[in-house]
Motif scaffolding. Structure first.
Motif, PDB file in Angstrom:
ATOM      1  N   ILE A 128       0.833  -1.203   0.000  1.00  0.00           N
ATOM      2  CA  ILE A 128       0.000   0.000   0.000  1.00  0.00           C
ATOM      3  C   ILE A 128       0.870   1.255   0.000  1.00  0.00           C
ATOM      4  O   ILE A 128       0.545   2.237  -0.663  1.00  0.00           O
ATOM      5  CB  ILE A 128      -0.971  -0.005   1.200  1.00  0.00           C
ATOM      6  CG1 ILE A 128      -2.043  -1.073   0.972  1.00  0.00           C
ATOM      7  CG2 ILE A 128      -1.612   1.352   1.430  1.00  0.00           C
ATOM      8  CD1 ILE A 128      -2.909  -1.359   2.174  1.00  0.00           C
ATOM      9  N   GLY A 129       1.982   1.221   0.730  1.00  0.00           N
ATOM     10  CA  GLY A 129       2.890   2.371   0.762  1.00  0.00           C
ATOM     11  C   GLY A 129       3.426   2.710  -0.611  1.00  0.00           C
ATOM     12  O   GLY A 129       3.434   3.874  -1.027  1.00  0.00           O
ATOM     13  N   VAL A 130       3.881   1.695  -1.342  1.00  0.00           N
ATOM     14  CA  VAL A 130       4.386   1.930  -2.703  1.00  0.00           C
ATOM     15  C   VAL A 130       3.253   2.449  -3.582  1.00  0.00           C
ATOM     16  O   VAL A 130       3.429   3.415  -4.338  1.00  0.00           O
ATOM     17  CB  VAL A 130       5.009   0.641  -3.289  1.00  0.00           C
ATOM     18  CG1 VAL A 130       5.313   0.814  -4.776  1.00  0.00           C
ATOM     19  CG2 VAL A 130       6.275   0.254  -2.525  1.00  0.00           C
ATOM     20  N   TYR A 131       2.081   1.842  -3.481  1.00  0.00           N
ATOM     21  CA  TYR A 131       0.934   2.283  -4.277  1.00  0.00           C
ATOM     22  C   TYR A 131       0.571   3.735  -3.971  1.00  0.00           C
ATOM     23  O   TYR A 131       0.324   4.531  -4.882  1.00  0.00           O
ATOM     24  CB  TYR A 131      -0.268   1.373  -4.031  1.00  0.00           C
ATOM     25  CG  TYR A 131      -1.525   1.864  -4.693  1.00  0.00           C
ATOM     26  CD1 TYR A 131      -1.705   1.715  -6.064  1.00  0.00           C
ATOM     27  CD2 TYR A 131      -2.514   2.524  -3.966  1.00  0.00           C
ATOM     28  CE1 TYR A 131      -2.844   2.189  -6.688  1.00  0.00           C
ATOM     29  CE2 TYR A 131      -3.662   2.995  -4.572  1.00  0.00           C
ATOM     30  CZ  TYR A 131      -3.817   2.833  -5.937  1.00  0.00           C
ATOM     31  OH  TYR A 131      -4.948   3.319  -6.557  1.00  0.00           O
ATOM     32  N   MET A 132       0.521   4.098  -2.678  1.00  0.00           N
ATOM     33  CA  MET A 132       0.133   5.461  -2.292  1.00  0.00           C
ATOM     34  C   MET A 132       1.066   6.492  -2.923  1.00  0.00           C
ATOM     35  O   MET A 132       0.615   7.520  -3.419  1.00  0.00           O
ATOM     36  CB  MET A 132       0.168   5.626  -0.767  1.00  0.00           C
ATOM     37  CG  MET A 132      -0.931   4.935  -0.043  1.00  0.00           C
ATOM     38  SD  MET A 132      -0.943   5.236   1.757  1.00  0.00           S
ATOM     39  CE  MET A 132       0.758   5.249   2.201  1.00  0.00           C
ATOM     40  N   VAL A 133       2.359   6.206  -2.879  1.00  0.00           N
ATOM     41  CA  VAL A 133       3.338   7.159  -3.405  1.00  0.00           C
ATOM     42  C   VAL A 133       3.253   7.230  -4.928  1.00  0.00           C
ATOM     43  O   VAL A 133       3.217   8.321  -5.508  1.00  0.00           O
ATOM     44  CB  VAL A 133       4.763   6.776  -2.942  1.00  0.00           C
ATOM     45  CG1 VAL A 133       5.812   7.609  -3.660  1.00  0.00           C
ATOM     46  CG2 VAL A 133       4.887   6.948  -1.431  1.00  0.00           C
ATOM     47  N   GLU A 134       3.207   6.075  -5.580  1.00  0.00           N
ATOM     48  CA  GLU A 134       3.194   6.040  -7.049  1.00  0.00           C
ATOM     49  C   GLU A 134       1.889   6.602  -7.624  1.00  0.00           C
ATOM     50  O   GLU A 134       1.914   7.309  -8.621  1.00  0.00           O
ATOM     51  CB  GLU A 134       3.426   4.614  -7.556  1.00  0.00           C
ATOM     52  CG  GLU A 134       4.785   4.048  -7.208  1.00  0.00           C
ATOM     53  CD  GLU A 134       5.942   4.830  -7.802  1.00  0.00           C
ATOM     54  OE1 GLU A 134       5.830   5.280  -8.965  1.00  0.00           O
ATOM     55  OE2 GLU A 134       6.951   5.011  -7.092  1.00  0.00           O
ATOM     56  N   ALA A 135       0.757   6.263  -7.013  1.00  0.00           N
ATOM     57  CA  ALA A 135      -0.550   6.680  -7.532  1.00  0.00           C
ATOM     58  C   ALA A 135      -1.049   7.981  -6.908  1.00  0.00           C
ATOM     59  O   ALA A 135      -2.127   8.441  -7.242  1.00  0.00           O
ATOM     60  CB  ALA A 135      -1.573   5.571  -7.302  1.00  0.00           C
ATOM     61  N   LYS A 136      -0.255   8.547  -5.979  1.00  0.00           N
ATOM     62  CA  LYS A 136      -0.660   9.762  -5.257  1.00  0.00           C
ATOM     63  C   LYS A 136      -2.022   9.547  -4.579  1.00  0.00           C
ATOM     64  O   LYS A 136      -2.889  10.417  -4.592  1.00  0.00           O
ATOM     65  CB  LYS A 136      -0.725  10.974  -6.194  1.00  0.00           C
ATOM     66  CG  LYS A 136       0.530  11.207  -7.004  1.00  0.00           C
ATOM     67  CD  LYS A 136       1.556  11.957  -6.233  1.00  0.00           C
ATOM     68  CE  LYS A 136       2.707  12.405  -7.108  1.00  0.00           C
ATOM     69  NZ  LYS A 136       3.901  11.582  -6.977  1.00  0.00           N
TER      70      LYS A 136
END
Length: 189
Positions: free
Chosen positions: A30-38
Protein backbone atom coordinates in the motif's frame (compact mmCIF):
# COMPACT_ATOMS: atom_id res chain seq x y z
CA UNK A 1 3.74 -20.59 28.06
CA UNK A 2 4.78 -23.10 25.43
CA UNK A 3 8.14 -22.34 23.77
CA UNK A 4 9.61 -23.36 20.44
CA UNK A 5 11.19 -26.76 20.15
CA UNK A 6 13.42 -28.14 17.42
CA UNK A 7 10.41 -30.01 16.02
CA UNK A 8 7.62 -27.46 16.41
CA UNK A 9 7.10 -23.75 16.84
CA UNK A 10 5.02 -22.42 19.71
CA UNK A 11 1.60 -20.98 18.84
CA UNK A 12 2.85 -17.51 19.90
CA UNK A 13 5.74 -17.74 17.42
CA UNK A 14 3.39 -18.72 14.60
CA UNK A 15 0.78 -16.09 15.43
CA UNK A 16 3.26 -13.23 15.70
CA UNK A 17 5.18 -14.31 12.58
CA UNK A 18 2.07 -14.37 10.39
CA UNK A 19 0.43 -11.24 11.84
CA UNK A 20 3.61 -9.18 11.45
CA UNK A 21 4.60 -10.73 8.12
CA UNK A 22 1.28 -10.39 6.32
CA UNK A 23 0.51 -6.94 7.75
CA UNK A 24 3.97 -5.62 6.81
CA UNK A 25 3.62 -7.02 3.28
CA UNK A 26 0.26 -5.25 3.00
CA UNK A 27 1.61 -1.97 4.39
CA UNK A 28 4.64 -2.09 2.09
CA UNK A 29 2.44 -2.73 -0.94
CA UNK A 30 0.00 0.00 0.00
CA UNK A 31 2.89 2.37 0.76
CA UNK A 32 4.39 1.93 -2.70
CA UNK A 33 0.93 2.28 -4.28
CA UNK A 34 0.13 5.46 -2.29
CA UNK A 35 3.34 7.16 -3.40
CA UNK A 36 3.19 6.04 -7.05
CA UNK A 37 -0.55 6.68 -7.53
CA UNK A 38 -0.66 9.76 -5.26
CA UNK A 39 -3.44 8.00 -3.32
CA UNK A 40 -3.37 10.39 -0.38
CA UNK A 41 -6.72 9.19 0.96
CA UNK A 42 -5.04 5.94 2.09
CA UNK A 43 -2.51 7.65 4.35
CA UNK A 44 -4.73 7.68 7.49
CA UNK A 45 -5.28 3.91 7.16
CA UNK A 46 -1.60 3.29 6.44
CA UNK A 47 -0.59 5.28 9.53
CA UNK A 48 -3.18 3.61 11.77
CA UNK A 49 -2.19 0.09 10.76
CA UNK A 50 1.50 1.08 11.04
CA UNK A 51 0.96 2.12 14.66
CA UNK A 52 -1.08 -1.01 15.37
CA UNK A 53 1.52 -3.37 13.91
CA UNK A 54 4.27 -1.71 15.94
CA UNK A 55 2.75 -3.27 19.07
CA UNK A 56 2.88 -6.72 17.49
CA UNK A 57 6.43 -6.09 16.27
CA UNK A 58 7.54 -5.25 19.81
CA UNK A 59 5.89 -8.40 21.12
CA UNK A 60 7.58 -10.44 18.38
CA UNK A 61 11.03 -9.00 19.17
CA UNK A 62 10.58 -9.60 22.91
CA UNK A 63 9.38 -13.14 22.19
CA UNK A 64 12.36 -13.81 19.88
CA UNK A 65 14.82 -12.51 22.49
CA UNK A 66 13.27 -14.67 25.24
CA UNK A 67 12.66 -17.70 23.04
CA UNK A 68 15.94 -17.61 21.09
CA UNK A 69 16.60 -18.24 17.42
CA UNK A 70 14.94 -21.30 15.93
CA UNK A 71 17.05 -24.37 15.28
CA UNK A 72 17.55 -24.89 11.53
CA UNK A 73 15.79 -27.97 10.21
CA UNK A 74 18.46 -29.06 7.73
CA UNK A 75 22.16 -28.68 7.12
CA UNK A 76 23.19 -25.79 4.91
CA UNK A 77 26.29 -24.26 3.49
CA UNK A 78 28.01 -21.44 5.33
CA UNK A 79 26.82 -18.97 2.66
CA UNK A 80 23.18 -20.06 3.09
CA UNK A 81 23.49 -19.81 6.86
CA UNK A 82 24.97 -16.29 6.69
CA UNK A 83 22.41 -15.14 4.11
CA UNK A 84 19.55 -16.56 6.19
CA UNK A 85 20.72 -14.75 9.33
CA UNK A 86 21.27 -11.50 7.41
CA UNK A 87 17.77 -11.63 5.93
CA UNK A 88 16.22 -12.36 9.34
CA UNK A 89 18.09 -9.42 10.91
CA UNK A 90 16.92 -7.07 8.12
CA UNK A 91 13.35 -8.29 8.68
CA UNK A 92 13.48 -7.87 12.45
CA UNK A 93 15.22 -4.48 12.45
CA UNK A 94 13.22 -3.26 9.44
CA UNK A 95 9.88 -4.09 11.05
CA UNK A 96 10.98 -2.05 14.07
CA UNK A 97 12.36 0.88 12.09
CA UNK A 98 9.48 1.24 9.62
CA UNK A 99 6.71 2.19 12.09
CA UNK A 100 9.06 4.45 14.06
CA UNK A 101 10.36 6.26 10.98
CA UNK A 102 6.84 6.49 9.54
CA UNK A 103 5.50 8.01 12.75
CA UNK A 104 8.39 10.51 12.88
CA UNK A 105 8.02 11.29 9.18
CA UNK A 106 4.34 12.22 9.61
CA UNK A 107 4.71 13.92 12.99
CA UNK A 108 7.81 15.98 12.23
CA UNK A 109 6.70 16.72 8.68
CA UNK A 110 3.59 18.49 9.98
CA UNK A 111 1.22 15.95 8.41
CA UNK A 112 -0.20 14.87 11.76
CA UNK A 113 -0.75 11.37 13.05
CA UNK A 114 -4.11 9.80 13.74
CA UNK A 115 -4.79 6.32 15.07
CA UNK A 116 -8.13 5.23 13.58
CA UNK A 117 -9.49 8.77 13.99
CA UNK A 118 -7.84 9.57 17.33
CA UNK A 119 -5.43 12.47 16.86
CA UNK A 120 -2.03 11.64 18.34
CA UNK A 121 -0.05 14.47 16.74
CA UNK A 122 -1.82 17.51 15.29
CA UNK A 123 -1.25 18.73 11.75
CA UNK A 124 0.88 21.81 11.28
CA UNK A 125 -0.54 23.68 8.30
CA UNK A 126 0.40 26.87 6.54
CA UNK A 127 -2.20 29.48 7.66
CA UNK A 128 -2.35 30.89 4.13
CA UNK A 129 -2.68 27.48 2.47
CA UNK A 130 -4.37 24.98 4.80
CA UNK A 131 -3.67 22.11 2.37
CA UNK A 132 0.08 22.56 2.82
CA UNK A 133 1.81 20.92 5.79
CA UNK A 134 4.65 22.78 7.47
CA UNK A 135 7.37 20.64 9.03
CA UNK A 136 7.93 21.03 12.76
CA UNK A 137 11.58 20.16 12.17
CA UNK A 138 12.70 20.04 8.55
CA UNK A 139 16.04 18.31 9.24
CA UNK A 140 14.68 15.45 11.32
CA UNK A 141 11.65 15.12 9.05
CA UNK A 142 13.97 14.74 6.06
CA UNK A 143 15.98 12.02 7.83
CA UNK A 144 12.83 10.15 8.93
CA UNK A 145 11.42 10.39 5.40
CA UNK A 146 14.58 8.96 3.80
CA UNK A 147 14.86 6.20 6.41
CA UNK A 148 11.22 5.20 5.89
CA UNK A 149 11.71 5.13 2.11
CA UNK A 150 14.98 3.16 2.01
CA UNK A 151 14.17 0.74 4.83
CA UNK A 152 10.87 0.06 3.07
CA UNK A 153 12.67 -1.06 -0.07
CA UNK A 154 15.19 -3.05 2.01
CA UNK A 155 12.23 -4.82 3.65
CA UNK A 156 10.68 -5.57 0.28
CA UNK A 157 13.96 -7.13 -0.87
CA UNK A 158 14.39 -9.09 2.37
CA UNK A 159 10.77 -10.31 2.19
CA UNK A 160 11.28 -11.57 -1.35
CA UNK A 161 14.45 -13.40 -0.25
CA UNK A 162 12.66 -14.78 2.84
CA UNK A 163 9.77 -16.17 0.77
CA UNK A 164 12.19 -17.53 -1.85
CA UNK A 165 14.19 -19.21 0.91
CA UNK A 166 11.06 -20.76 2.41
CA UNK A 167 10.04 -22.10 -1.00
CA UNK A 168 13.58 -23.45 -1.59
CA UNK A 169 13.42 -25.26 1.75
CA UNK A 170 10.04 -26.74 0.83
CA UNK A 171 10.49 -27.57 -2.87
CA UNK A 172 14.21 -28.25 -3.26
CA UNK A 173 15.42 -29.30 0.21
CA UNK A 174 12.09 -30.88 1.29
CA UNK A 175 13.24 -30.33 4.88
CA UNK A 176 10.12 -29.31 6.79
CA UNK A 177 11.05 -25.66 7.40
CA UNK A 178 7.90 -24.29 5.78
CA UNK A 179 5.67 -26.97 7.30
CA UNK A 180 7.04 -26.06 10.75
CA UNK A 181 6.18 -22.38 10.12
CA UNK A 182 2.67 -23.49 9.19
CA UNK A 183 2.31 -25.21 12.57
CA UNK A 184 3.20 -28.80 11.72
CA UNK A 185 5.33 -30.94 13.98
CA UNK A 186 8.29 -32.20 11.98
CA UNK A 187 10.57 -35.10 12.57
CA UNK A 188 14.22 -35.31 11.62
CA UNK A 189 15.54 -38.27 9.69
Amino acid sequence: MKRDTKNQFAPVTLLLHWIVGLTMIGLLGIGVYMVEAKAFSLFPWHKSFGILIFGFVLLRVIWRINNGWPTPVGHYSKVEHILGHAVHWVLILGTLIMPISGFLNSALGGFGVEFFGLELVPKNVDPENTKKAVAFNEGFYSIAHRVHYWVGYALIGATVLHVAGALKHHIVDKDGTLRRMLGAKIFYT
